[in-house]
Structure formats: C-alpha cells, structure tokens
Design a protein around this motif. Structure first.
Motif, short mmCIF file in Angstrom:
data_model
loop_
_atom_site.label_atom_id
_atom_site.label_comp_id
_atom_site.label_asym_id
_atom_site.label_seq_id
_atom_site.Cartn_x
_atom_site.Cartn_y
_atom_site.Cartn_z
N CYS A 3 12.15 29.24 60.03
CA CYS A 3 12.21 30.09 60.82
C CYS A 3 11.20 29.97 62.09
O CYS A 3 12.43 30.00 63.09
N VAL A 4 10.69 29.43 62.03
CA VAL A 4 10.20 29.28 63.73
C VAL A 4 10.83 28.06 64.70
O VAL A 4 11.35 28.57 65.61
N GLY A 7 14.46 30.42 65.33
CA GLY A 7 13.69 31.13 66.22
C GLY A 7 13.63 30.31 68.37
O GLY A 7 14.10 30.93 68.97
N TYR A 27 9.80 39.29 66.62
CA TYR A 27 9.65 38.36 66.13
C TYR A 27 8.00 38.07 65.50
O TYR A 27 8.14 37.71 64.65
N THR A 28 7.22 38.37 66.65
CA THR A 28 6.10 39.38 66.57
C THR A 28 5.59 39.70 65.06
O THR A 28 5.09 38.85 64.08
N ILE A 30 8.50 40.64 63.32
CA ILE A 30 7.77 40.45 61.37
C ILE A 30 7.57 39.75 60.81
O ILE A 30 6.94 39.96 59.55
N GLU A 31 7.12 38.33 62.12
CA GLU A 31 6.52 37.81 61.13
C GLU A 31 4.49 37.99 60.17
O GLU A 31 3.98 37.72 59.67
N THR A 32 3.89 38.99 61.71
CA THR A 32 3.29 39.39 61.03
C THR A 32 2.82 40.41 59.78
O THR A 32 2.46 40.04 59.05
N LYS A 34 5.31 39.96 57.07
CA LYS A 34 4.82 39.30 56.91
C LYS A 34 3.36 38.25 55.59
O LYS A 34 2.95 38.42 54.69
N LEU A 35 2.73 38.02 57.16
CA LEU A 35 1.60 37.49 57.04
C LEU A 35 0.81 38.28 56.27
O LEU A 35 -0.13 38.07 55.79
N ASN A 36 1.28 39.63 55.89
CA ASN A 36 0.33 40.74 55.32
C ASN A 36 1.07 42.04 54.43
O ASN A 36 0.20 42.19 53.96
N PRO A 40 8.96 43.46 55.71
CA PRO A 40 9.58 43.78 57.60
C PRO A 40 10.59 45.16 57.77
O PRO A 40 10.04 45.68 58.34
#
Length: 79
Positions: A3-4, A7, A27-28, A30-32, A34-36, A40
């Motif tokens: 994904c990265v 991107g 993107y930040t 969305i990814e944050t 997902k990490l939590n 999203p």
C-alpha cells in the motif's frame, strides 16, 4: 508494504505540492485508523459528522483514532 509503495507512486501525480500534501494527510489519517483497529471510512465519516454537528473544540481529543468510540444508534430510534 505494498500500500505504501503504491501510494508513493501515486503521489507523483498529485497535481501540485498542495495536492500532494493533502494526499499525504489523508493517507496518514487512514493508516492511523487502521493501526488502531478502526474501519477508516466509518471513522472519517463519523468524525466529519461530529465536527459539522457543532462538536465542542475542547473535546477534539476524543475524536483522535486512539480515543474514538463509534456512535451507537438505538434500533428503536431508526424505526
């Protein structure tokens, strides 16, 4: 990691520096989310709705991905 990498390649075509900055911010978020362990789209939609609905600025820390809790709607209210 894929994904990265995708991107990064897409950022070449953001149109302008401001567009690239906006894409990086999204993107930040969305990814944050997902990490939590959040979905999203549901997270972003709920946060935007709360901010648009006069959410108090003093409580914005509750909208961060690591503090956010989904709004529970009562089934009886929907009917």
């Amino acid at each position: 990691m894929r994904c990265v990498a995708l991107g990064r390649k897409n950022w070449l075509f953001a149109g302008s520096k401001a567009g690239g900055d906006r894409a990086a911010a999204i993107y930040t978020v969305i990814e944050t989310a997902k990490l939590n362990g959040l979905e999203p789209q549901a997270y972003i939609a709920d946060v935007i709705a709360k901010i648009a609905g006069d959410w108090p600025a003093a409580r914005w820390d509750e909208l961060l991905p690591w503090n956010w809790r989904p709004t529970v709607h009562n089934v009886a209210e929907a009917a």
